[in-house]
Write a protein that holds these residues in place. Structure first.
Motif, PDB file in Angstrom:
ATOM      1  N   ASP A 165       9.761   7.850 -17.037  1.00  0.00           N
ATOM      2  CA  ASP A 165       8.582   7.621 -17.891  1.00  0.00           C
ATOM      3  C   ASP A 165       7.369   7.118 -17.107  1.00  0.00           C
ATOM      4  OD1 ASP A 165       9.337   5.047 -17.274  1.00  0.00           O
ATOM      5  OD2 ASP A 165       9.699   4.402 -19.336  1.00  0.00           O
ATOM      6  N   GLY A 166       7.539   6.960 -15.779  1.00  0.00           N
ATOM      7  CA  GLY A 166       6.416   6.541 -14.931  1.00  0.00           C
ATOM      8  C   GLY A 166       6.064   5.070 -15.064  1.00  0.00           C
ATOM      9  N   LEU A 167       6.903   4.318 -15.736  1.00  0.00           N
ATOM     10  CA  LEU A 167       6.563   2.918 -15.982  1.00  0.00           C
ATOM     11  C   LEU A 167       6.890   2.004 -14.796  1.00  0.00           C
ATOM     12  CD1 LEU A 167       5.267   1.379 -18.256  1.00  0.00           C
ATOM     13  CD2 LEU A 167       7.546   0.871 -19.161  1.00  0.00           C
ATOM     14  N   PHE A 168       8.071   2.181 -14.220  1.00  0.00           N
ATOM     15  CA  PHE A 168       8.487   1.296 -13.129  1.00  0.00           C
ATOM     16  C   PHE A 168       8.822   2.073 -11.859  1.00  0.00           C
ATOM     17  CE2 PHE A 168       9.772  -1.111 -16.943  1.00  0.00           C
ATOM     18  CZ  PHE A 168       9.140  -2.314 -16.687  1.00  0.00           C
ATOM     19  N   SER A 169       8.407   1.499 -10.731  1.00  0.00           N
ATOM     20  CA  SER A 169       8.908   1.936  -9.426  1.00  0.00           C
ATOM     21  C   SER A 169       9.673   0.760  -8.866  1.00  0.00           C
ATOM     22  CB  SER A 169       7.762   2.272  -8.479  1.00  0.00           C
ATOM     23  OG  SER A 169       7.086   3.394  -8.939  1.00  0.00           O
ATOM     24  N   LEU A 170      10.665   1.054  -8.057  1.00  0.00           N
ATOM     25  CA  LEU A 170      11.485  -0.012  -7.490  1.00  0.00           C
ATOM     26  C   LEU A 170      11.485   0.116  -5.974  1.00  0.00           C
ATOM     27  CD1 LEU A 170      13.520  -2.347  -7.957  1.00  0.00           C
ATOM     28  CD2 LEU A 170      15.322  -0.605  -8.027  1.00  0.00           C
ATOM     29  N   GLU A 171      11.452  -1.036  -5.331  1.00  0.00           N
ATOM     30  CA  GLU A 171      11.411  -1.049  -3.872  1.00  0.00           C
ATOM     31  C   GLU A 171      12.100  -2.295  -3.340  1.00  0.00           C
ATOM     32  OE1 GLU A 171       7.780  -0.239  -0.880  1.00  0.00           O
ATOM     33  OE2 GLU A 171       7.246  -0.542  -2.971  1.00  0.00           O
ATOM     34  N   GLU A 172      12.837  -2.128  -2.264  1.00  0.00           N
ATOM     35  CA  GLU A 172      13.408  -3.276  -1.561  1.00  0.00           C
ATOM     36  C   GLU A 172      12.438  -3.586  -0.428  1.00  0.00           C
ATOM     37  OE1 GLU A 172      17.208  -2.263   0.027  1.00  0.00           O
ATOM     38  OE2 GLU A 172      17.585  -4.285   0.777  1.00  0.00           O
ATOM     39  N   VAL A 173      11.977  -4.838  -0.349  1.00  0.00           N
ATOM     40  CA  VAL A 173      10.959  -5.160   0.659  1.00  0.00           C
ATOM     41  C   VAL A 173      11.361  -6.359   1.519  1.00  0.00           C
ATOM     42  CG1 VAL A 173       9.009  -4.209  -0.656  1.00  0.00           C
ATOM     43  CG2 VAL A 173       9.645  -6.617  -0.956  1.00  0.00           C
ATOM     44  N   GLU A 174      10.621  -6.511   2.593  1.00  0.00           N
ATOM     45  CA  GLU A 174      10.806  -7.678   3.462  1.00  0.00           C
ATOM     46  C   GLU A 174      10.111  -8.879   2.824  1.00  0.00           C
ATOM     47  OE1 GLU A 174      12.661  -7.648   6.201  1.00  0.00           O
ATOM     48  OE2 GLU A 174      13.129  -5.559   5.819  1.00  0.00           O
ATOM     49  N   CYS A 175      10.164 -10.012   3.489  1.00  0.00           N
ATOM     50  CA  CYS A 175       9.654 -11.278   2.960  1.00  0.00           C
ATOM     51  C   CYS A 175       8.279 -11.149   2.276  1.00  0.00           C
ATOM     52  CB  CYS A 175       9.553 -12.280   4.100  1.00  0.00           C
ATOM     53  SG  CYS A 175       8.975 -13.887   3.564  1.00  0.00           S
ATOM     54  N   ILE A 176       8.190 -11.697   1.076  1.00  0.00           N
ATOM     55  CA  ILE A 176       6.910 -11.686   0.356  1.00  0.00           C
ATOM     56  C   ILE A 176       6.297 -13.085   0.314  1.00  0.00           C
ATOM     57  CG2 ILE A 176       7.332  -9.612  -1.018  1.00  0.00           C
ATOM     58  CD1 ILE A 176       8.275 -11.442  -3.324  1.00  0.00           C
ATOM     59  N   GLY A 177       6.824 -13.987   1.151  1.00  0.00           N
ATOM     60  CA  GLY A 177       6.216 -15.308   1.301  1.00  0.00           C
ATOM     61  C   GLY A 177       6.603 -16.299   0.219  1.00  0.00           C
ATOM     62  N   LEU A 221       0.844  -1.197   0.000  1.00  0.00           N
ATOM     63  CA  LEU A 221       0.000   0.000   0.000  1.00  0.00           C
ATOM     64  C   LEU A 221       0.881   1.249   0.000  1.00  0.00           C
ATOM     65  CD1 LEU A 221      -2.588  -1.193   2.666  1.00  0.00           C
ATOM     66  CD2 LEU A 221      -2.934  -1.057   0.190  1.00  0.00           C
ATOM     67  N   THR A 222       0.443   2.273  -0.717  1.00  0.00           N
ATOM     68  CA  THR A 222       1.260   3.483  -0.793  1.00  0.00           C
ATOM     69  C   THR A 222       0.421   4.753  -0.776  1.00  0.00           C
ATOM     70  OG1 THR A 222       2.961   4.638  -2.067  1.00  0.00           O
ATOM     71  CG2 THR A 222       1.318   3.422  -3.336  1.00  0.00           C
ATOM     72  N   THR A 223       0.959   5.776  -0.146  1.00  0.00           N
ATOM     73  CA  THR A 223       0.278   7.075  -0.135  1.00  0.00           C
ATOM     74  C   THR A 223       0.899   8.009  -1.179  1.00  0.00           C
ATOM     75  OG1 THR A 223       1.773   7.801   1.615  1.00  0.00           O
ATOM     76  CG2 THR A 223      -0.379   6.948   2.308  1.00  0.00           C
ATOM     77  N   LYS A 224       1.838   7.471  -1.934  1.00  0.00           N
ATOM     78  CA  LYS A 224       2.485   8.296  -2.970  1.00  0.00           C
ATOM     79  C   LYS A 224       2.315   7.622  -4.339  1.00  0.00           C
ATOM     80  CE  LYS A 224       5.905  10.531  -0.116  1.00  0.00           C
ATOM     81  NZ  LYS A 224       6.131   9.745   1.078  1.00  0.00           N
ATOM     82  N   PRO A 225       2.213   8.411  -5.400  1.00  0.00           N
ATOM     83  CA  PRO A 225       2.085   7.802  -6.732  1.00  0.00           C
ATOM     84  C   PRO A 225       3.282   6.911  -7.036  1.00  0.00           C
ATOM     85  CG  PRO A 225       1.737  10.178  -6.810  1.00  0.00           C
ATOM     86  CD  PRO A 225       2.230   9.871  -5.439  1.00  0.00           C
ATOM     87  N   ARG A 226       3.018   5.801  -7.708  1.00  0.00           N
ATOM     88  CA  ARG A 226       4.072   4.875  -8.117  1.00  0.00           C
ATOM     89  C   ARG A 226       4.017   4.711  -9.620  1.00  0.00           C
ATOM     90  NH1 ARG A 226       2.740  -0.082  -3.982  1.00  0.00           N
ATOM     91  NH2 ARG A 226       4.111   0.507  -2.278  1.00  0.00           N
ATOM     92  N   GLY A 227       5.010   3.991 -10.135  1.00  0.00           N
ATOM     93  CA  GLY A 227       4.998   3.682 -11.551  1.00  0.00           C
ATOM     94  C   GLY A 227       3.884   2.689 -11.859  1.00  0.00           C
ATOM     95  N   LYS A 228       3.627   2.502 -13.143  1.00  0.00           N
ATOM     96  CA  LYS A 228       2.580   1.564 -13.552  1.00  0.00           C
ATOM     97  C   LYS A 228       2.883   0.159 -13.013  1.00  0.00           C
ATOM     98  CE  LYS A 228       0.204  -0.065 -17.617  1.00  0.00           C
ATOM     99  NZ  LYS A 228      -0.004   0.023 -19.037  1.00  0.00           N
ATOM    100  N   TYR A 229       4.168  -0.210 -13.017  1.00  0.00           N
ATOM    101  CA  TYR A 229       4.590  -1.504 -12.481  1.00  0.00           C
ATOM    102  C   TYR A 229       5.471  -1.266 -11.264  1.00  0.00           C
ATOM    103  CZ  TYR A 229       2.914  -3.068 -16.988  1.00  0.00           C
ATOM    104  OH  TYR A 229       2.121  -3.305 -18.089  1.00  0.00           O
ATOM    105  N   ASN A 230       5.034  -1.774 -10.129  1.00  0.00           N
ATOM    106  CA  ASN A 230       5.794  -1.590  -8.897  1.00  0.00           C
ATOM    107  C   ASN A 230       6.622  -2.846  -8.631  1.00  0.00           C
ATOM    108  OD1 ASN A 230       6.563  -0.196  -6.532  1.00  0.00           O
ATOM    109  ND2 ASN A 230       5.139  -1.427  -5.351  1.00  0.00           N
ATOM    110  N   VAL A 231       7.917  -2.718  -8.781  1.00  0.00           N
ATOM    111  CA  VAL A 231       8.825  -3.855  -8.644  1.00  0.00           C
ATOM    112  C   VAL A 231       9.317  -3.916  -7.197  1.00  0.00           C
ATOM    113  CG1 VAL A 231      10.999  -4.877  -9.455  1.00  0.00           C
ATOM    114  CG2 VAL A 231       9.566  -3.534 -11.041  1.00  0.00           C
ATOM    115  N   GLN A 232       8.935  -4.984  -6.510  1.00  0.00           N
ATOM    116  CA  GLN A 232       9.326  -5.143  -5.109  1.00  0.00           C
ATOM    117  C   GLN A 232      10.262  -6.346  -4.993  1.00  0.00           C
ATOM    118  OE1 GLN A 232       5.254  -5.286  -3.433  1.00  0.00           O
ATOM    119  NE2 GLN A 232       5.798  -3.365  -2.429  1.00  0.00           N
ATOM    120  N   VAL A 233      11.496  -6.073  -4.685  1.00  0.00           N
ATOM    121  CA  VAL A 233      12.493  -7.140  -4.581  1.00  0.00           C
ATOM    122  C   VAL A 233      12.696  -7.485  -3.111  1.00  0.00           C
ATOM    123  CG1 VAL A 233      14.879  -7.816  -5.094  1.00  0.00           C
ATOM    124  CG2 VAL A 233      13.647  -6.270  -6.658  1.00  0.00           C
ATOM    125  N   CYS A 234      12.507  -8.759  -2.789  1.00  0.00           N
ATOM    126  CA  CYS A 234      12.707  -9.197  -1.403  1.00  0.00           C
ATOM    127  C   CYS A 234      14.201  -9.366  -1.127  1.00  0.00           C
ATOM    128  CB  CYS A 234      11.985 -10.517  -1.161  1.00  0.00           C
ATOM    129  SG  CYS A 234      12.419 -11.230   0.438  1.00  0.00           S
TER     130      CYS A 234
END
Ligand code: FES
Length: 160
Positions: A112-124, A68-81
Motif C-alpha cells: 500500500d506504499g505506507l511503510f518502508s522498512l530498513e535495518e540501519v546502523e547507530c542512529i545516536g 537519503l534515498t535514490t529510490k521511492p520509499r513508503g510514506k513512513y520509513n521505519v529504520q530500526v537500529c
C-alpha cells in the motif's frame, strides 16, 4: 524544474548564508527528498548544478547517509537500529518482529506504499535502545508491543 519554484528560490537565498555552496548540500538533499519523496536522477543533476559539484560527488554523499534515498520509499520509513547497543537490548528480535508485522524485509515497502522498512546502523540513541527512527521521529526503549502501537498510530494518522 525538478523541484518547486518556491523550493528553488529558498535554496538560492539560503545558500548565501553558507561559506561555500557545497556546505549546503546535505540540507538541500533533505529538503528535496521531503518534497519529491526520493532523490531521482533529475533531482541529483539539478542539485549538482545548483551547488557546483559533479553528480558523482552528490551521489557519494547520498550513499553515505541512510536517511537519503535514490529510490521511492513508503510514506513512513521505519529504520530500526541493530548496532551493538541496540543489539544487546534485543534489536535483532525487534527487527524480526517489524518484518513480520509489516510483511516486508530490509529495504522493502508494503504494497500500500505506507511503510518502508530498513535495518540501519547507530542512529545516536544508544542509551535508550533498542531504538528506531520513522521519518524524522525517534522512538526509544522499544518492545514489540510498543512498535505495534507506534506503527498503528502512523497508519491511523495516514487515514486522517
Ligand atoms: S546503537 Fe542503536 S542507537 Fe546507537
Amino acid at each position: 524544474m525538478v523541484v518547486s519554484e518556491q523550493l528553488d528560490s529558498f535554496f538560492t537565498e539560503k545558500m548565501k548564508e553558507y561559506p561555500t555552496q557545497r556546505s549546503f548540500l546535505v540540507p538541500m538533499l533533505l529538503y528535496t527528498q521531503d518534497e519529491l519523496g526520493f532523490l531521482s536522477n533529475e533531482a541529483i543533476e539539478y542539485i549538482a548544478n545548483k551547488v557546483g559539484l559533479s553528480e558523482l560527488e552528490v551521489r557519494n554523499v547520498i550513499t553515505y547517509y541512510s536517511m537519503l534515498t535514490t529510490k521511492p520509499r513508503g510514506k513512513y520509513n521505519v529504520q530500526v537500529c541493530t548496532n551493538i547497543c541496540c543489539m544487546l537490548r534485543g534489536a535483532n528480535e525487534l527487527f524480526a518482529h517489524c518484518k513480520k508485522t509489516l510483511g516486508v524485509g530490509h529495504k522493502q515497502t508494503t504494497p500500500d506504499g505506507l511503510f518502508s522498512l530498513e535495518e540501519v546502523e547507530c542512529i545516536g540513541a544508544c542509551s535508550w535502545g533498542p531504538a528506531m527512527q520513522v521519518n524524522y521521529d525517534f522512538h526509544e526503549n522499544l518492545t514489540n508491543e510498543k512498535v505495534d502501537s507506534i506503527l498503528a498510530n502512523y497508519k491511523k494518522k495516514s487515514e486522517q
